[in-house]
Design a protein around this motif. Structure first.
Motif, mmCIF file in Angstrom:
data_model
loop_
_atom_site.group_PDB
_atom_site.id
_atom_site.type_symbol
_atom_site.label_atom_id
_atom_site.label_comp_id
_atom_site.label_asym_id
_atom_site.label_seq_id
_atom_site.Cartn_x
_atom_site.Cartn_y
_atom_site.Cartn_z
ATOM 1 N N LEU A 388 0.825 -1.210 0.000
ATOM 2 C CA LEU A 388 0.000 0.000 0.000
ATOM 3 C C LEU A 388 0.858 1.259 0.000
ATOM 4 O O LEU A 388 0.466 2.283 -0.579
ATOM 5 C CB LEU A 388 -0.930 -0.004 1.216
ATOM 6 C CG LEU A 388 -2.038 -1.067 1.196
ATOM 7 C CD1 LEU A 388 -2.722 -1.149 2.554
ATOM 8 C CD2 LEU A 388 -3.068 -0.766 0.102
ATOM 9 N N ALA A 389 2.032 1.178 0.603
ATOM 10 C CA ALA A 389 2.925 2.343 0.652
ATOM 11 C C ALA A 389 3.480 2.704 -0.718
ATOM 12 O O ALA A 389 3.952 3.828 -0.928
ATOM 13 C CB ALA A 389 4.071 2.075 1.625
ATOM 14 N N GLN A 390 3.437 1.775 -1.668
ATOM 15 C CA GLN A 390 3.975 2.025 -3.004
ATOM 16 C C GLN A 390 2.966 2.681 -3.942
ATOM 17 O O GLN A 390 3.306 3.051 -5.070
ATOM 18 C CB GLN A 390 4.429 0.695 -3.622
ATOM 19 C CG GLN A 390 5.554 0.011 -2.850
ATOM 20 C CD GLN A 390 5.931 -1.323 -3.480
ATOM 21 O OE1 GLN A 390 6.002 -1.443 -4.706
ATOM 22 N NE2 GLN A 390 6.165 -2.331 -2.651
ATOM 23 N N VAL A 391 1.732 2.846 -3.476
ATOM 24 C CA VAL A 391 0.666 3.341 -4.346
ATOM 25 C C VAL A 391 0.760 4.854 -4.500
ATOM 26 O O VAL A 391 0.898 5.587 -3.521
ATOM 27 C CB VAL A 391 -0.714 2.958 -3.792
ATOM 28 C CG1 VAL A 391 -1.822 3.494 -4.697
ATOM 29 C CG2 VAL A 391 -0.820 1.442 -3.644
ATOM 30 N N THR A 392 0.678 5.306 -5.726
ATOM 31 C CA THR A 392 0.670 6.744 -6.017
ATOM 32 C C THR A 392 -0.494 7.044 -6.955
ATOM 33 O O THR A 392 -1.205 6.145 -7.398
ATOM 34 C CB THR A 392 1.987 7.187 -6.680
ATOM 35 O OG1 THR A 392 2.193 6.425 -7.884
ATOM 36 C CG2 THR A 392 3.164 6.971 -5.749
ATOM 37 N N GLY A 393 -0.674 8.312 -7.257
ATOM 38 C CA GLY A 393 -1.691 8.698 -8.222
ATOM 39 C C GLY A 393 -3.097 8.624 -7.662
ATOM 40 O O GLY A 393 -3.332 8.820 -6.467
ATOM 41 N N ASN A 394 -4.049 8.304 -8.536
ATOM 42 C CA ASN A 394 -5.467 8.335 -8.172
ATOM 43 C C ASN A 394 -5.840 7.321 -7.098
ATOM 44 O O ASN A 394 -6.868 7.472 -6.439
ATOM 45 C CB ASN A 394 -6.331 8.078 -9.419
ATOM 46 C CG ASN A 394 -6.218 9.197 -10.432
ATOM 47 O OD1 ASN A 394 -5.901 10.335 -10.083
ATOM 48 N ND2 ASN A 394 -6.468 8.890 -11.694
ATOM 49 N N ALA A 399 -5.495 3.605 -0.957
ATOM 50 C CA ALA A 399 -4.434 2.911 -0.232
ATOM 51 C C ALA A 399 -4.257 3.493 1.162
ATOM 52 O O ALA A 399 -4.024 2.767 2.134
ATOM 53 C CB ALA A 399 -3.123 2.993 -1.010
ATOM 54 N N GLY A 400 -4.388 4.809 1.271
ATOM 55 C CA GLY A 400 -4.228 5.459 2.565
ATOM 56 C C GLY A 400 -5.294 5.035 3.553
ATOM 57 O O GLY A 400 -4.995 4.754 4.727
ATOM 58 N N PHE A 401 -6.538 4.986 3.112
ATOM 59 C CA PHE A 401 -7.622 4.548 3.996
ATOM 60 C C PHE A 401 -7.427 3.086 4.420
ATOM 61 O O PHE A 401 -7.606 2.740 5.587
ATOM 62 C CB PHE A 401 -8.984 4.723 3.316
ATOM 63 C CG PHE A 401 -9.531 6.122 3.381
ATOM 64 C CD1 PHE A 401 -9.972 6.652 4.586
ATOM 65 C CD2 PHE A 401 -9.595 6.913 2.245
ATOM 66 C CE1 PHE A 401 -10.486 7.940 4.652
ATOM 67 C CE2 PHE A 401 -10.110 8.206 2.299
ATOM 68 C CZ PHE A 401 -10.547 8.726 3.514
ATOM 69 N N TRP A 402 -7.056 2.244 3.468
ATOM 70 C CA TRP A 402 -6.833 0.837 3.808
ATOM 71 C C TRP A 402 -5.614 0.680 4.726
ATOM 72 O O TRP A 402 -5.578 -0.215 5.572
ATOM 73 C CB TRP A 402 -6.663 0.002 2.538
ATOM 74 C CG TRP A 402 -7.978 -0.490 1.995
ATOM 75 C CD1 TRP A 402 -8.710 0.061 0.993
ATOM 76 C CD2 TRP A 402 -8.714 -1.632 2.437
ATOM 77 N NE1 TRP A 402 -9.856 -0.655 0.777
ATOM 78 C CE2 TRP A 402 -9.887 -1.708 1.645
ATOM 79 C CE3 TRP A 402 -8.500 -2.599 3.413
ATOM 80 C CZ2 TRP A 402 -10.840 -2.713 1.814
ATOM 81 C CZ3 TRP A 402 -9.451 -3.612 3.584
ATOM 82 C CH2 TRP A 402 -10.605 -3.659 2.794
ATOM 83 N N SER A 403 -4.622 1.561 4.590
ATOM 84 C CA SER A 403 -3.454 1.495 5.474
ATOM 85 C C SER A 403 -3.844 1.763 6.921
ATOM 86 O O SER A 403 -3.298 1.152 7.851
ATOM 87 C CB SER A 403 -2.383 2.508 5.039
ATOM 88 O OG SER A 403 -1.777 2.109 3.829
ATOM 89 N N VAL A 404 -4.788 2.679 7.113
ATOM 90 C CA VAL A 404 -5.284 2.933 8.469
ATOM 91 C C VAL A 404 -5.925 1.664 9.026
ATOM 92 O O VAL A 404 -5.707 1.297 10.187
ATOM 93 C CB VAL A 404 -6.299 4.098 8.470
ATOM 94 C CG1 VAL A 404 -6.899 4.287 9.857
ATOM 95 C CG2 VAL A 404 -5.633 5.394 8.015
#
Length: 424
Positions: A388-394, A399-404
């Motif tokens: 998830l930390a590698q995700v960029t763009g749209n 990814a940020g919400f799922w990281s939480v």
């Protein structure tokens, strides 16, 4: 907010004079290097003590009678009389009376220098409460020149500008308050996040809306909080259907599906993506939860449509997976991975997402986001966090919400009690 600040006023400011009144001997006169000459007559001191005792006892009538009888003849007596009027006004919850008493205190030369900055802030707060916003800002400016620049003053400036309908002026102060609170290492109150989110929402700053919601969820992560955050975030204009689908999946993972609308919207997005078995499962879950009924028109029609398609979708997967393995690029593997994902067959989805990434020709953000989610749902939280930390763009917000969510699951796992077998 008013109640909180008022309690701080009482605990931090209002006993300034009462202790002084009791401590100063009759007709005392003394020069102080840190303050003005203190002068009180015996009669004034006795009446002030009586008023102070009545205030402490909550006897407003006696306190009022004693204070009304005070006849100050020195600067210090005028200061004490005003301070007692201030304390009585606090006891009566008379904000206008408090503000007037503070003005009378400021007219004297006896306000202790160490208390002046905080008292000016208090004056600003009271002017805000009674609706004199220009004076409130002026008092806060004065307090700042005297050295008082607490976070509470920053938030108060924001509140004042909001009351003045100057939203753009308010937002930088809320942002500053949050930044200072973070730097201090102290928890940010949920209400502060809500204020900042509403201002970012009004400004159309969806990147900040998402960032603030994620930060808030990391601290306040109940099912209700998740539903509110995701539902509001998904109203962002131009949000694509595929990221929305993964946010509904996250809402479901948190047990935050709470209405007919939640289940219906999720099922419609799944059907639109060609995930017929998932759409069918969501409708069935909504019915089991009592949020959908078999006669509910939209989902009843959807259920009739997706049921035969779901069986074909599942039956076609083995052949599609074999074909994807032999394909030149990763697009076929990505499609198969999405199908496995929608069926909650997460280990198989992980394998196919990795195959798609290795072959290339796919949306890297989407592939890494869904790889991370699939890893998380299969229990590999550490690898999920890395993906998830590698995700960029749209897909970065998804990814940020799922990281939480991954962080929350990691904390739950870390604190699971160890089962101790009974003694034989």
């Amino acid at each position: 907010m008013i109640g909180l600040r008022q309690s701080m006023l009482k605990s931090g400011l209002l006993a300034i004079t009462a202790l002084t009144v009791v401590a100063v001997p009759a007709a005392a006169k003394k020069a102080s290097t840190s303050g003005p000459v203190i002068t009180m007559s015996e009669g004034f001191r006795a009446a002030a003590q009586a008023a102070d005792s009545a205030i402490k006892a909550g006897d407003t009538n006696t306190a009022q009678a004693q204070i009304s009888g005070l006849m100050p003849v020195s600067d210090y007596e005028a200061y004490v009389a005003a301070a007692l009027r201030f304390e009585l006004a606090v006891l009566k919850r008379n904000f206008q009376g408090q503000r007037v008493a503070l003005t009378d205190m400021f007219k004297t030369n006896s306000v202790p220098k160490k208390d002046a900055p905080r008292l000016r802030y208090t004056a600003g707060y009271l002017s805000y409460v009674v609706g004199n916003y220009d004076d409130a800002l002026a008092q806060l400016d004065y307090a700042k020149t005297l050295g008082y620049d607490g976070i509470d003053a920053t938030m108060l400036r924001a509140d004042i500008y909001l009351r003045k309908n100057k939203v753009k002026n308010a937002r930088p102060f809320v942002q500053e308050a949050l930044a200072r609170q973070r730097a201090s290492g102290q928890a940010i109150p949920a209400a502060w996040y809500d204020r900042a989110i509403s201002l970012a929402y009004a400004a159309g700053d969806w990147a900040e809306v998402g960032a603030l919601y994620r930060e808030r969820l990391a601290r306040y992560g109940s099912a209700g909080e998740w539903r509110s955050a995701l539902s509001n975030y998904m109203t962002a204009p131009g949000t694509d259907a595929q990221p929305q689908l993964d946010l509904y999946r996250l809402q479901a993972a948190n047990g935050a599906m709470a209405s007919e609308r939640d289940y219906q919207a999720y099922a419609q997005l799944a059907e639109k993506a060609g995930n017929y078995a998932e759409a069918k499962a969501i409708i069935e879950a909504g019915r089991s939860a009592g949020k959908l009924t078999p006669t509910q028109a939209v989902t009843a029609s959807l259920m009739k449509s997706v049921t035969p398609k779901a069986a074909k979708e599942i039956a076609a997967l083995p052949a599609a997976a074999k074909k994807a393995a032999a394909a030149k690029d990763g697009s076929a593997a990505m499609s198969v991975a999405d199908s496995y994902f929608s069926l909650s067959q997460f280990p198989q989805a992980v394998e196919m997402y990795r195959l798609a990434l290795s072959k290339g020709g796919v949306d890297q953000g989407k592939a890494n986001a869904r790889l991370g989610i699939a890893l998380a749902r299969s229990g590999d939280l550490a690898s999920a966090k890395t993906a998830l930390a590698q995700v960029t763009g749209n897909w970065a917000s998804v990814a940020g919400f799922w990281s939480v969510w991954v962080d929350q699951q990691s904390r739950k796992t870390a604190f699971q009690p160890v089962a101790v077998p009974p003694a034989s």
